[in-house]
Design a protein around this motif. Structure first.
Motif, PDB file in Angstrom:
ATOM      1  N   ALA A 193       8.034  25.291  -7.150  1.00  0.00           N
ATOM      2  CA  ALA A 193       6.637  25.087  -6.784  1.00  0.00           C
ATOM      3  C   ALA A 193       5.734  25.632  -7.880  1.00  0.00           C
ATOM      4  N   ALA A 194       4.756  24.849  -8.268  1.00  0.00           N
ATOM      5  CA  ALA A 194       3.816  25.264  -9.317  1.00  0.00           C
ATOM      6  C   ALA A 194       2.495  25.690  -8.696  1.00  0.00           C
ATOM      7  N   PHE A 195       1.962  26.788  -9.201  1.00  0.00           N
ATOM      8  CA  PHE A 195       0.681  27.304  -8.735  1.00  0.00           C
ATOM      9  C   PHE A 195      -0.216  27.585  -9.940  1.00  0.00           C
ATOM     10  N   GLY A 196      -1.478  27.265  -9.781  1.00  0.00           N
ATOM     11  CA  GLY A 196      -2.448  27.578 -10.831  1.00  0.00           C
ATOM     12  C   GLY A 196      -2.587  26.524 -11.903  1.00  0.00           C
ATOM     13  N   PHE A 197      -1.775  25.488 -11.848  1.00  0.00           N
ATOM     14  CA  PHE A 197      -1.889  24.362 -12.779  1.00  0.00           C
ATOM     15  C   PHE A 197      -1.200  23.162 -12.127  1.00  0.00           C
ATOM     16  N   THR A 198      -1.494  21.982 -12.643  1.00  0.00           N
ATOM     17  CA  THR A 198      -0.856  20.783 -12.110  1.00  0.00           C
ATOM     18  C   THR A 198       0.218  20.327 -13.087  1.00  0.00           C
ATOM     19  N   ILE A 199       1.336  19.896 -12.521  1.00  0.00           N
ATOM     20  CA  ILE A 199       2.501  19.571 -13.355  1.00  0.00           C
ATOM     21  C   ILE A 199       2.450  18.172 -13.941  1.00  0.00           C
ATOM     22  N   ASP A 200       1.407  17.404 -13.568  1.00  0.00           N
ATOM     23  CA  ASP A 200       1.366  15.987 -13.943  1.00  0.00           C
ATOM     24  C   ASP A 200       1.624  15.746 -15.430  1.00  0.00           C
ATOM     25  N   TYR A 201       1.053  16.605 -16.275  1.00  0.00           N
ATOM     26  CA  TYR A 201       1.152  16.366 -17.712  1.00  0.00           C
ATOM     27  C   TYR A 201       2.077  17.368 -18.401  1.00  0.00           C
ATOM     28  N   TYR A 202       2.976  17.923 -17.634  1.00  0.00           N
ATOM     29  CA  TYR A 202       3.922  18.887 -18.181  1.00  0.00           C
ATOM     30  C   TYR A 202       5.336  18.351 -18.086  1.00  0.00           C
ATOM     31  N   THR A 203       6.102  18.592 -19.108  1.00  0.00           N
ATOM     32  CA  THR A 203       7.533  18.371 -19.036  1.00  0.00           C
ATOM     33  C   THR A 203       8.124  19.485 -18.189  1.00  0.00           C
ATOM     34  N   ILE A 204       8.894  19.115 -17.183  1.00  0.00           N
ATOM     35  CA  ILE A 204       9.544  20.102 -16.326  1.00  0.00           C
ATOM     36  C   ILE A 204      11.023  20.159 -16.689  1.00  0.00           C
ATOM     37  N   GLY A 205      11.489  21.360 -16.929  1.00  0.00           N
ATOM     38  CA  GLY A 205      12.890  21.548 -17.267  1.00  0.00           C
ATOM     39  C   GLY A 205      13.562  22.546 -16.337  1.00  0.00           C
ATOM     40  N   GLU A 264      20.831  28.400 -20.943  1.00  0.00           N
ATOM     41  CA  GLU A 264      21.088  27.067 -21.471  1.00  0.00           C
ATOM     42  C   GLU A 264      20.291  26.028 -20.694  1.00  0.00           C
ATOM     43  N   TRP A 265      20.016  24.958 -21.392  1.00  0.00           N
ATOM     44  CA  TRP A 265      19.294  23.855 -20.788  1.00  0.00           C
ATOM     45  C   TRP A 265      20.216  23.088 -19.855  1.00  0.00           C
ATOM     46  N   VAL A 266      19.690  22.650 -18.722  1.00  0.00           N
ATOM     47  CA  VAL A 266      20.442  21.872 -17.741  1.00  0.00           C
ATOM     48  C   VAL A 266      19.885  20.445 -17.646  1.00  0.00           C
ATOM     49  N   SER A 267      18.561  20.353 -17.492  1.00  0.00           N
ATOM     50  CA  SER A 267      17.961  19.036 -17.287  1.00  0.00           C
ATOM     51  C   SER A 267      16.464  19.116 -17.570  1.00  0.00           C
ATOM     52  N   ALA A 316      11.719   9.502 -17.651  1.00  0.00           N
ATOM     53  CA  ALA A 316      13.170   9.429 -17.474  1.00  0.00           C
ATOM     54  C   ALA A 316      13.768  10.823 -17.379  1.00  0.00           C
ATOM     55  N   GLU A 317      14.939  10.861 -16.766  1.00  0.00           N
ATOM     56  CA  GLU A 317      15.664  12.105 -16.582  1.00  0.00           C
ATOM     57  C   GLU A 317      16.660  12.303 -17.713  1.00  0.00           C
ATOM     58  N   HIS A 318      16.877  13.557 -18.051  1.00  0.00           N
ATOM     59  CA  HIS A 318      17.854  13.889 -19.086  1.00  0.00           C
ATOM     60  C   HIS A 318      18.700  15.053 -18.606  1.00  0.00           C
ATOM     61  N   TYR A 319      19.984  15.010 -18.924  1.00  0.00           N
ATOM     62  CA  TYR A 319      20.912  16.023 -18.425  1.00  0.00           C
ATOM     63  C   TYR A 319      21.843  16.488 -19.526  1.00  0.00           C
ATOM     64  N   SER A 320      22.253  17.721 -19.415  1.00  0.00           N
ATOM     65  CA  SER A 320      23.298  18.194 -20.307  1.00  0.00           C
ATOM     66  C   SER A 320      24.613  17.540 -19.880  1.00  0.00           C
ATOM     67  N   ASP A 321      25.532  17.465 -20.794  1.00  0.00           N
ATOM     68  CA  ASP A 321      26.812  16.814 -20.493  1.00  0.00           C
ATOM     69  C   ASP A 321      27.544  17.522 -19.356  1.00  0.00           C
ATOM     70  N   ASP A 370      29.168  26.438 -12.652  1.00  0.00           N
ATOM     71  CA  ASP A 370      27.735  26.246 -12.416  1.00  0.00           C
ATOM     72  C   ASP A 370      27.046  27.530 -11.952  1.00  0.00           C
ATOM     73  N   THR A 371      27.822  28.561 -11.730  1.00  0.00           N
ATOM     74  CA  THR A 371      27.264  29.843 -11.285  1.00  0.00           C
ATOM     75  C   THR A 371      26.295  30.423 -12.303  1.00  0.00           C
ATOM     76  N   GLY A 372      25.172  30.908 -11.821  1.00  0.00           N
ATOM     77  CA  GLY A 372      24.210  31.527 -12.711  1.00  0.00           C
ATOM     78  C   GLY A 372      22.841  31.601 -12.056  1.00  0.00           C
ATOM     79  N   VAL A 373      21.901  32.123 -12.797  1.00  0.00           N
ATOM     80  CA  VAL A 373      20.512  32.139 -12.358  1.00  0.00           C
ATOM     81  C   VAL A 373      19.831  30.894 -12.909  1.00  0.00           C
ATOM     82  N   TYR A 374      19.215  30.147 -12.035  1.00  0.00           N
ATOM     83  CA  TYR A 374      18.582  28.893 -12.412  1.00  0.00           C
ATOM     84  C   TYR A 374      17.063  29.092 -12.492  1.00  0.00           C
TER      85      TYR A 374
END
Length: 126
Positions: free
Chosen positions: A23-35, A46-49, A57-62, A90-94
């Motif tokens: 959830a985003a607060f204080g700004f709108t996500i419309d013009y932001y890349t969300i990762g 590490e990057w996941v998506s 479009a969606e992008h994913y790590s292998d 897949d265990t970790g802090v996301y």
């Protein structure tokens, strides 16, 4: 106050599913890349998506391709990560993050994400 708040983490058995919310607060996500990123114990984050707003479009790590799905709901100012067929690796802090950098097929570096959530723990274990 600008912030991102993740939720939905937990403990599941291998093969299980979880849906993370951001959830985003204080700004709108419309013009932001969300990762989405993750950090396993003793490892670097590490990057996941990410969702490319220019190419829409969606992008994913292998390592997660075919199992995870990123989505966003601009009207609700939220992003999600559906995780299926979870594995112990897949265990970790996301973390979810937002970047004002965008371009056709341009993947922002971690340093180019201006806003980060506090993280949510995902544990996959039998």
């Amino acid at each position: 106050q600008v912030q991102l708040v993740e939720s939905g983490g937990g403990s599941v058995q291998p093969g299980g599913s979880l849906r993370l919310s951001c959830a985003a607060f204080g700004f709108t996500i419309d013009y932001y890349t969300i990762g989405w990123f993750r950090q396993a114990p003793g490892k670097e984050r590490e990057w996941v998506s990410y969702f490319g707003i220019v190419e829409d479009a969606e992008h994913y790590s292998d390592s997660v391709k075919g199992r995870f799905t990123i989505s966003r709901d601009n009207a609700k100012n939220m992003a999600y990560l559906q995780m299926n067929n979870l594995k112990p690796d897949d265990t970790g802090v996301y973390y979810c993050a937002a970047s004002s950098y965008s371009g056709h097929l341009y993947q922002p570096t971690q340093a180019e994400y201006q806003y980060w959530g506090q993280g949510t723990q995902v544990t996959v274990s039998s």
